[in-house]
Write an enzyme that holds these catalytic residues in place. Structure first.
Site, mmCIF file in Angstrom:
data_model
loop_
_atom_site.group_PDB
_atom_site.id
_atom_site.type_symbol
_atom_site.label_atom_id
_atom_site.label_comp_id
_atom_site.label_asym_id
_atom_site.label_seq_id
_atom_site.Cartn_x
_atom_site.Cartn_y
_atom_site.Cartn_z
ATOM 1 N N LYS A 1 33.076 41.627 22.745
ATOM 2 C CA LYS A 1 32.384 42.843 23.141
ATOM 3 C C LYS A 1 32.615 43.042 24.636
ATOM 4 C CE LYS A 1 28.617 44.056 24.920
ATOM 5 N NZ LYS A 1 29.084 45.297 25.614
ATOM 6 N N GLY B 1 28.136 37.272 33.000
ATOM 7 C CA GLY B 1 27.272 38.373 33.393
ATOM 8 C C GLY B 1 26.115 37.891 34.243
ATOM 9 N N LEU C 1 27.385 32.982 35.444
ATOM 10 C CA LEU C 1 26.327 33.920 35.782
ATOM 11 C C LEU C 1 26.398 34.315 37.258
ATOM 12 C CD1 LEU C 1 23.589 32.065 33.700
ATOM 13 C CD2 LEU C 1 25.167 33.852 32.958
ATOM 14 N N CYS D 1 31.683 37.850 41.129
ATOM 15 C CA CYS D 1 30.640 36.825 41.092
ATOM 16 C C CYS D 1 30.882 35.706 42.087
ATOM 17 C CB CYS D 1 30.513 36.266 39.671
ATOM 18 S SG CYS D 1 32.074 35.684 38.978
ATOM 19 N N GLU E 1 21.017 38.692 44.675
ATOM 20 C CA GLU E 1 22.437 39.016 44.606
ATOM 21 C C GLU E 1 22.608 40.532 44.706
ATOM 22 O OE1 GLU E 1 26.292 37.866 41.846
ATOM 23 O OE2 GLU E 1 24.355 38.190 40.867
#
Length: 539
Positions: free
Chosen positions: A203, A254, A277, A310, A408
């Site tokens: 996905k 994510g 993450l 990230c 963040e």
């Protein structure tokens, strides 16, 4: 700064706009109805959705939208195809990755256009994705057989027990990929799963799915069976849990918040999960660093892909003896960065991906300025370039009550801090709940590695921001603390997609009293044997 002042500054622009070379293709030239039909062929979807380009905010393509029933069908198709793929010799599975490597480099212009249109990033930053995926394809294409081959181990009793470790694919991997690196964090992560013999139901984020679908098309051309790679599209809260519900293993990249939910869903089913993450990554510039090189490196570390990475740097710790000189050079380089929207090389930074990211960046900067921080460069949106552009921004004087200090940002904003001692810098760098990436700058290589070893992050780069560690495909990459679970790359990056099986063959004598021994004699015999095995340094 008021809205009126911000608009006035944006009208003139602190950062220059990169010129558009003649003959550059437009979105309509790239995303044709024929291309969309080709890429979405076979995507399960009963509804309709669309994606948009951050450069203008305009629609790129109409797309199928998957329902929970569509996700279930995709897993059924993948599960039916997976056993045949598993029985394919690993050398043949690896050959598909190597052909994909060559096709990707030959046709990179196609995917660079798509990456730029879907993410808004500058072309050079889009090329980082091509580089990373090519490296992963080459590495696992060459090394998969060695990673997956049966391994012999010492048995319980020397010569009498023979042990072999086998690696079996998990089955169907459910992958949930983010929008910020739509090639590398989708297909790049799936390559080791495929070569290990798994099928994948992916996905991707709808707004950047054309890139992932293009890569799927190329993998099929390279020899991957089509049914082994299924793609489902739709809203994350709807489709994501359905992927977790059916997968034999889950790969997620994510936010930390969503990662916790994914982990809980996988744990409820007792299936494995890997999570990359969030991060609040730090760069330490020690007093003996080359200031010019560190300033240039900070631009790359902080503003690649408009900071929507990230592992990019959001906190800069600079020794007080060089802080002013560093800040001057870093700010000058930052203000000179060229913003741009064209599908060509030349721009130093592109756009944020959308309104949500822009609002987060604006909120963090405005909060910091209102509480006393100073803007050394940037600090405003650039609607004259595109609807979601924001200038690369350096903040000085950031303190803990400010949101940007601890949360963040995931945008082109970095906070500069001064430190006195090495211990102080390390303590501050480690003070965040995150632990993904960090950077150390010094002329002393031994000192740099020593400082790096004290930083609680999954990767540390000495005299660069993030690329050396990430690009070293044989070495594991991932996060500590709230930055995730598991690793990509290297042995861990492929073995996580497998189940280990130990087969032990006992020969001649049983693991029980024999040769006329009673229980007590057998226990004494085994005790003597254990002492001898230690004395002879058996492992």
């Amino acid at each position: 700064m008021t809205d009126a002042q911000a608009l006035e500054k944006a009208a003139t622009g602190t950062n220059p706009v990169a010129p558009v070379p003649p003959g550059v293709r437009s979105a309509a030239d790239v995303v044709t109805p024929e291309l969309v039909a080709q890429l979405t062929k076979g995507v399960a979807g009963s509804g309709r959705t669309a994606n948009h380009t951050p450069f203008t905010g305009e629609k790129l393509a109409d797309l199928p939208e998957s329902t929970p029933e569509d996700v279930e069908k995709a897993f059924q198709a993948a599960r039916a195809a997976q056993p045949v793929w598993e029985r394919t010799p690993v050398r043949d599975r690896a050959a598909a990755l190597l052909r994909f490597h060559d096709l990707l480099l030959e046709r990179q212009a196609e995917v660079l256009d798509l990456i730029q249109l879907e993410t808004g990033k500058a072309r050079l930053h889009a090329h980082e994705e091509v580089q990373a995926v090519a490296v992963a394809a080459r590495h696992y294409g060459r090394r998969a057989a060695a990673y997956l081959k049966p391994k012999r181990h010492a048995g319980a009793v020397p010569t009498l027990t023979k042990v072999v470790e086998l690696r079996h694919p998990r089955g169907v991997v459910g992958q949930i990929a983010p929008w910020n690196y739509p090639l590398e964090l989708s297909v790049g992560d799936a390559l080791p799963a495929f070569v290990a013999g798994n099928a994948v139901v992916m996905k991707p984020d709808t707004e950047t799915c054309l890139t992932a679908l293009w890569a799927r098309d190329l993998l099929i051309e390279a020899g991957l069976p089509a049914d082994v790679f299924q793609v489902v599209l739709g809203e994350g809260p709807v489709v994501g849990p359905e992927v977790v519900k059916h997968a034999d293993y889950v790969s997620f990249t994510g936010s930390t918040r969503t990662g916790r939910e994914v982990a809980q869903g996988a744990a409820a089913r007792l299936v494995g999960v890997s999570l990359e993450l969030g991060g609040k990554n730090a760069m330490l510039v020690l007093e003996d660093a080359d200031i010019e090189k560190a300033a240039a490196g900070a631009v790359r570390a902080c503003f690649s892909s408009a900071g929507q990475l990230c592992i990019s740097i959001e906190r800069l710790y600079v020794h007080e003896s060089i802080a002013d000189a560093f800040a001057e050079r870093f700010a000058a380089r930052t203000r000179a960065m060229r913003l741009g929207t064209s599908l060509a090389y030349g721009a130093d930074m592109g756009s944020l991906v959308g309104e949500r990211q822009l609002e987060t960046v604006k909120r963090h900067v405005e909060d910091a300025v209102a509480k006393g921080a100073k803007v050394l460069a940037g600090g405003v949106a650039r609607p004259d370039v595109g609807p979601y552009f924001y200038e690369p921004t350096i903040l000085d004087g950031v303190t803990e009550p400010m949101t940007v200090c601890t949360e963040e940002t995931f945008g082109p904003v970095v906070s500069l801090y001064r430190f006195r001692t090495e211990d102080e810098a390390i303590e501050h760098a480690n003070s965040t709940p995150y632990g993904l990436n960090s950077s150390v700058w010094t002329k002393d290589a031994r000192r740099g590695r020593a400082v790096a070893a004290r930083l609680r992050t999954g990767t540390v780069n000495v005299n660069e921001g993030y690329a050396p560690a990430y690009g070293s495909a044989q070495a594991p990459m991932g996060g500590m603390k709230d930055s995730g679970l598991g690793r990509r790359h290297g042995a861990e990056g492929i073995l996580k997609y497998t189940e280990a099986q130990t087969i032990a063959h006992q020969r001649l004598l049983p693991m029980a009293p024999s040769l006329g021994m009673d229980d007590e004699q057998y226990a004494a015999f085994m005790s003597r044997s254990l002492r001898l095995m230690k004395a002879f340094r058996f492992r």
